[in-house]
Scaffold this active site. Structure first.
Site, PDB file in Angstrom:
ATOM      1  CG  ASN A   9      25.721  85.351  50.975  1.00 13.57           C
ATOM      2  OD1 ASN A   9      25.838  85.902  52.055  1.00 13.57           O
ATOM      3  ND2 ASN A   9      25.132  85.933  49.937  1.00 13.57           N
ATOM      4  CG  ASP A  69      34.565  83.554  40.056  1.00 11.23           C
ATOM      5  OD1 ASP A  69      33.855  82.774  40.731  1.00 11.23           O
ATOM      6  OD2 ASP A  69      34.458  83.648  38.822  1.00 11.23           O
ATOM      7  CE1 TYR A 151      32.980  70.219  39.049  1.00  9.58           C
ATOM      8  CE2 TYR A 151      33.339  72.417  39.941  1.00  9.58           C
ATOM      9  CZ  TYR A 151      32.706  71.581  39.060  1.00  9.58           C
ATOM     10  OH  TYR A 151      31.784  72.088  38.173  1.00  9.58           O
ATOM     11  CG  ASP A 152      37.460  70.406  47.697  1.00  8.29           C
ATOM     12  OD1 ASP A 152      37.884  71.046  46.713  1.00  8.29           O
ATOM     13  OD2 ASP A 152      37.352  70.899  48.837  1.00  8.29           O
ATOM     14  CE  LYS A 172      40.111  73.014  49.509  1.00  6.50           C
ATOM     15  NZ  LYS A 172      38.643  73.096  49.448  1.00  6.50           N
ATOM     16  CG  HIS A 177      42.273  77.071  44.445  1.00  9.05           C
ATOM     17  ND1 HIS A 177      42.107  75.869  45.119  1.00  9.05           N
ATOM     18  CD2 HIS A 177      41.025  77.544  44.261  1.00  9.05           C
ATOM     19  CE1 HIS A 177      40.829  75.639  45.324  1.00  9.05           C
ATOM     20  NE2 HIS A 177      40.150  76.653  44.821  1.00  9.05           N
ATOM     21  NE  ARG A 178      38.324  80.338  48.194  1.00  2.00           N
ATOM     22  CZ  ARG A 178      37.897  79.139  47.766  1.00  2.00           C
ATOM     23  NH1 ARG A 178      38.148  78.043  48.431  1.00  2.00           N
ATOM     24  NH2 ARG A 178      37.193  79.048  46.647  1.00  2.00           N
TER      25      ARG A 178
END
Length: 192
Positions: A9, A69, A151-152, A172, A177-178
Site C-alpha cells: 500500500n 521488504d 531514510y533517503d 535513484k 536496492h529496489r
C-alpha cells in the site's frame, strides 16, 4: 499483457516500481484487486516478510504477485534498524522520528557505513522465487533533500555526492536496492 500484483500500500514503492517496469507488465496494486487487509510483517528477516506478503495475496486472490521488504542496515548499529526500519522509532511509517532516532544513535560515531537492502518474493504460477538488491553507502550527519521517502534524506550511496533524497526518481531508479532486485525480477520474467 502479463499482469502482476505488487503486495504493498506504499505509494512511493508503487511509483518506483512502476517507473522501473515502464509498461512492460501491467502492474496492479492491492487497491486494484480490492485488497483492503493489512498484511502483518511478523517475520524476523526481509525474506520472511516479503514471503508473508506474496503468499497472503496468492493464497487469497490466486494471482501472480510479489511482495518486498526493505530496510536500512547500519554497520555501527549492528545492522539496525534492519527489518524494523519502518517502525524503528515505534510508530509504523513515521519517517521523521525514524531518522531522528538514527541520527541520535549515530552522534559522534565515525563509522558511517550503511546499506539499503530489498528482498522480493515473487509467486509466479504458484512457485516462489526470491530476488535481492543491496546498495552500499554512508549515513549523513544531517538531512539533505526532499525527494524520496524513508531514510533517503540521510543515505548517501557510494560513488555519489548526494543523498537519495537529492536525486530524481530516474536517478535513484538506476542504482537503488529496489531497482537492482526489480531488474533481476524483470530478467526472470523475460525468460518465462
Amino acid at each position: 499483457m502479463q499482469q502482476l500484483v505488487f503486495a504493498t500500500n506504499n505509494a512511493h514503492k508503487l511509483e518506483e516500481v512502476a517507473a522501473k517496469i515502464n509498461g512492460k507488465i501491467k502492474l496492479l496494486s492491492l487497491t486494484d484487486i480490492g485488497c483492503v487487509e493489512d498484511i502483518d510483517e511478523t517475520g524476523t528477516t526481509f525474506r520472511e516478510n516479503a514471503s508473508l506478503k506474496s503468499k497472503f495475496i496468492y493464497d487469497k486472490y490466486h494471482v501472480n504477485c510479489f511482495g518486498d521488504d526493505s530496510g536500512l542496515e547500519i554497520e555501527a548499529l549492528n545492522g539496525e534498524p534492519g527489518v524494523y526500519s519502518a517502525r524503528y522509532a515505534g510508530e509504523h511509517g513515521n519517517h521523521a522520528a525514524n531518522i531522528d532516532k538514527v541520527l541520535t544513535s549515530m552522534k559522534g560515531v565515525t563509522n558511517r557505513k550503511a546499506n539499503f537492502r530489498t528482498v522480493i518474493s515473487l509467486i509466479w504460477n504458484g512457485d516462489e522465487h526470491f530476488f535481492e538488491g543491496v546498495i552500499n553507502g554512508t549515513i549523513r550527519n544531517d538531512r539533505s533533500g526532499t525527494a524520496g521517502f524513508g531514510y533517503d534524506p540521510i543515505f548517501q550511496p557510494d560513488g555519489y555526492d548526494k543523498t537519495f533524497a537529492e536525486m530524481s526518481l530516474a536517478e535513484k531508479n538506476k542504482i537503488s536496492h529496489r531497482a537492482i532486485a526489480m531488474a533481476d525480477l524483470l530478467f526472470f520474467l523475460k525468460k518465462v
